[in-house]
Design an enzyme around this catalytic site. Structure first.
Site, mmCIF file in Angstrom:
data_model
loop_
_atom_site.group_PDB
_atom_site.id
_atom_site.type_symbol
_atom_site.label_atom_id
_atom_site.label_comp_id
_atom_site.label_asym_id
_atom_site.label_seq_id
_atom_site.Cartn_x
_atom_site.Cartn_y
_atom_site.Cartn_z
ATOM 1 N N SER A 189 0.944 -0.932 0.094
ATOM 2 C CA SER A 189 0.090 0.010 0.071
ATOM 3 C C SER A 189 0.780 1.202 0.043
ATOM 4 O O SER A 189 1.997 1.161 0.214
ATOM 5 C CB SER A 189 -0.785 0.006 1.285
ATOM 6 O OG SER A 189 -1.490 1.205 1.426
ATOM 7 N N TYR B 285 -1.451 -0.539 10.863
ATOM 8 C CA TYR B 285 -1.717 -0.878 9.546
ATOM 9 C C TYR B 285 -0.627 -0.532 8.775
ATOM 10 O O TYR B 285 -0.102 -1.339 7.773
ATOM 11 C CB TYR B 285 -2.953 -0.167 9.005
ATOM 12 C CG TYR B 285 -3.494 -0.574 7.811
ATOM 13 C CD1 TYR B 285 -3.842 -1.749 7.108
ATOM 14 C CD2 TYR B 285 -2.986 0.526 6.443
ATOM 15 C CE1 TYR B 285 -4.015 -2.099 5.790
ATOM 16 C CE2 TYR B 285 -3.300 0.000 5.221
ATOM 17 C CZ TYR B 285 -3.911 -1.183 4.906
ATOM 18 O OH TYR B 285 -3.962 -1.316 3.552
#
Ligand code: NDP
Length: 246
Positions: free
Chosen positions: A140, A153
């Protein structure tokens, strides 16, 4: 372009994984699609078959090592090998650290980190023996930067980016295995559905105002990497919506 190849896609029941399974099958690969929601996987396999492609659906929990091993074994039983592994399964229950959502932290570590490790360990021996293969890890933008409420995260996605680079260094030159790390910005999927920190609702709604990427955009970048000639190793693809600044 991918005729004869076998591709294993984790997290194929929705979003990026689903679009990737469809794109790989359309390009000629035989696809084994895994996730926990078996009904959705069966629908995906039927959709691929109806379009003339080849796919099997298998329940998979990447947080369970034995499940990952059984998933790769199912591909080997069906088609003899796995040429392309797409480590896509992941979840993103963002929260501020002070809320101490320790169970959610643990879940992210189990799925986003351990899931990638277990699946890689399951697929690697046959790839190493064949001296070919392609591992695609979905990291990501959060694997490159950190933002508030994303501490854990982002940590898991930094792991995926670092692990991908380590895999590339260890495996590409020596074992003929290509490694690609995909780093999407905001993609319109179900990913925000795991967020339970209510103070983030306006942040989540705000992100929806931007024209996000579509899952198909990420699938296309994965296809670009796996369809590249064998001497080309597409190491990283960082891809944001035009409107996304950070
Ligand atoms: P979705 O929520 O639509 O898809 C997540 C997928 O992961 C689902 O198919 C889900 O299936 C699967 N999954 C979750 N837990 C497990 C598990 N334990 N075992 C097997 N599969 C599991 O979100 P996205 O498509 O957006 O997410 C895919 C990846 O893309 C993730 O790694 C995410 O971090 C990454 N990403 C997404 C971005 C975005 O903006 N959407 C941006 C950057 C990266 P099931 O519940 O059926 O098991």
């Amino acid at each position: 372009m991918l005729e004869g190849k076998v591709a294993a896609v984790t997290g194929a029941s929705s979003g990026i994984g689903r679009a990737t399974a469809l794109a790989l099958a359309r390009a000629g690969a035989r696809v084994i699609a895994g996730a926990r929601r078996a009904g959705r996987l069966d629908a995906l396999a039927s959709e691929i078959a109806a379009a003339g492609g080849t796919a099997i659906a298998r329940p998979l929990d990447v947080a369970e090592r034995a499940s990952c091993e059984a998933f790769v074994r199912a591909a080997a039983d069906e088609w003899g090998r796995v040429d392309i592994l797409v480590n896509n399964a992941g979840l993103m229950p963002l929260s501020f650290v002070k809320r101490l959502k320790v169970d959610e932290w643990e879940r992210m570590v189990d799925v986003n980190i351990k899931g990638v490790l277990y699946m890689t360990a399951a697929a690697l021996p046959a790839m190493a023996e064949a001296k070919s293969g392609h591992i695609v890890n979905v990291s990501s933008v959060a694997g490159r930067l950190v933002f508030p409420a994303g501490s854990v995260y982002c940590g898991t996605k930094h792991f995926v980016t670092a692990f991908s680079e380590g895999l590339r260094q260890e495996l590409s030159a020596r074992s003929g295995i290509r490694v690609t790390c995909i780093e999407p910005g905001v993609v319109a999927t179900e990913l925000t559905s795991t967020i339970t920190d209510e103070s983030l609702s306006s942040f989540v709604e705000g992100a929806k105002k931007m024209e996000a990427l579509r899952s198909e955009d990420i699938a296309a970048s994965i296809l670009y990497a796996v369809e590249a000639p064998a001497h080309v190793n597409v190491n990283e693809v960082l891809i944001r919506p035009r409107e996304q600044e950070r």
